[in-house]
Scaffold this active site. Structure first.
Site, short mmCIF file in Angstrom:
data_model
loop_
_atom_site.label_atom_id
_atom_site.label_comp_id
_atom_site.label_asym_id
_atom_site.label_seq_id
_atom_site.Cartn_x
_atom_site.Cartn_y
_atom_site.Cartn_z
N LYS A 161 38.90 28.76 37.73
CA LYS A 161 37.72 27.94 37.29
C LYS A 161 37.67 27.56 35.91
CE LYS A 161 34.46 30.74 38.52
NZ LYS A 161 35.31 32.04 38.54
N ASP A 185 38.27 40.94 41.52
CA ASP A 185 39.01 42.17 41.69
C ASP A 185 40.35 42.10 42.37
OD1 ASP A 185 38.03 41.31 43.99
OD2 ASP A 185 37.25 43.24 44.70
N LYS A 228 34.38 43.29 40.26
CA LYS A 228 33.89 42.52 41.54
C LYS A 228 33.65 41.23 40.84
CE LYS A 228 30.22 42.35 44.65
NZ LYS A 228 29.61 41.18 43.97
N LYS A 266 31.89 39.79 34.31
CA LYS A 266 33.12 39.69 33.35
C LYS A 266 33.10 38.67 32.34
CE LYS A 266 35.93 39.60 36.59
NZ LYS A 266 34.94 39.39 37.73
#
Length: 287
Positions: free
Chosen positions: A39, A126, A8, A13
């Site tokens: 990003k 995700d 998510k 992460k």
């Protein structure tokens, strides 16, 4: 070994990926981490700055792949971990997933794919369609980051479905779940009981982990000055030790959305964990 890390959005992460990269390096592995997010901040705590992206380099070379060398796109960070950022088009324009696919294509042409013991793909949120699913095509394992909440497990279940689908045509397995920022695992246990998969570790909610990201350093680098952080590093070392044992992995069978809703609704009903007004017709409505 190639590992695609999904979960998510906002679950942590990139922080986990960077610390796993260092943990792998500490175990003697030559590691490349590929940030698969427009990003382009996946490798920030490894290098200390936002490195130029693949798309920026391709644009500067007028998309002449033959003019690009490994040193143009691969930057070496802390503990000699190599770093690549795919980048992406300007916000609201183009397809970031396409850039991920082009990144993989370029790295293969540069033979970079074959020079590392471990390649980590840190993938946007995700999203498991189009180019953002490309890392699954090249990975041996998928690692899903979650927490003990409904939204993260719902995302994990969708990623699980993608792993199952990709495993039909690729030698891909699910290594398992890593839970982040949680002291409880009751919902996680309920989910893996219904959808069997390994849980590699549970990372508690520790403020030092968030602060390390803000400071632009991995926990391993900070631990060199603050020995009280070593116990947090042990979490990541435990995870990589399991990965380096070359786990068999699983081809999961995801739950349907309705099954997942019912599973968690029943759990809340049984344990009275929420306001009964949120539950209608045995379905949990998340505000």
């Amino acid at each position: 070994m190639k590992i695609a890390i999904y979960g998510k959005g906002g679950i942590g992460k990139s922080t986990i990926s960077c610390n796993l990269a260092i943990a792998l390096a500490r175990r003697g592995q030559k590691v490349l981490q590929i940030g698969c997010d427009p990003k382009h901040d996946s490798t920030f705590t490894l290098t200390g700055f936002l490195i130029p992206t693949i798309i920026d380099t391709l644009q500067s070379k007028d998309y002449h792949y033959e003019d690009i060398w490994p040193e143009d796109v691969i930057y070496v960070g802390y503990n000699k971990v190599s770093c690549v950022e795919a980048g992406g088009p300007p916000a609201g324009a183009g397809c970031g997933g396409y850039v991920v696919g082009e990144t993989v294509k370029l790295l293969k042409e540069l033979n970079a794919f074959f020079e590392y013991d471990i390649i980590l793909f840190d993938v946007l949120g995700d999203v498991v369609c189009g180019g953002f699913a490309a890392p699954l095509n090249y990975s041996d394992f998928c690692l899903i980051i979650t927490d003990n909440g409904f939204d993260a497990l719902f995302a994990a279940n969708r990623i699980t479905a993608s792993v199952r689908e990709k495993s039909k045509t690729h030698p891909l397995r699910l290594a398992g779940l890593v839970a982040n920022r949680t002291y409880k695992r009751d919902l996680i246990d309920k989910y893996v009981e219904a959808c069997p998969m390994p849980v590699l570790d549970i990372l508690p909610l520790i403020e030092d982990i968030r602060i390390s990201r803000v400071q632009g350093k991995t926990l391993f680098e900070l631990a060199e000055s603050f020995s009280n952080l070593n116990y947090i590093c042990d979490f990541y070392l435990n995870i990589v030790d399991q990965l380096l044992s070359v786990p068999e992995g699983v081809i999961p069978s995801e739950l349907t959305d309705q099954q997942l809703f019912k599973l968690l609704s029943d759990f809340y009903l049984t344990n009275q964990c929420c306001d009964q007004s949120q539950i209608k017709n045995n379905v949990l409505f998340i505000e």
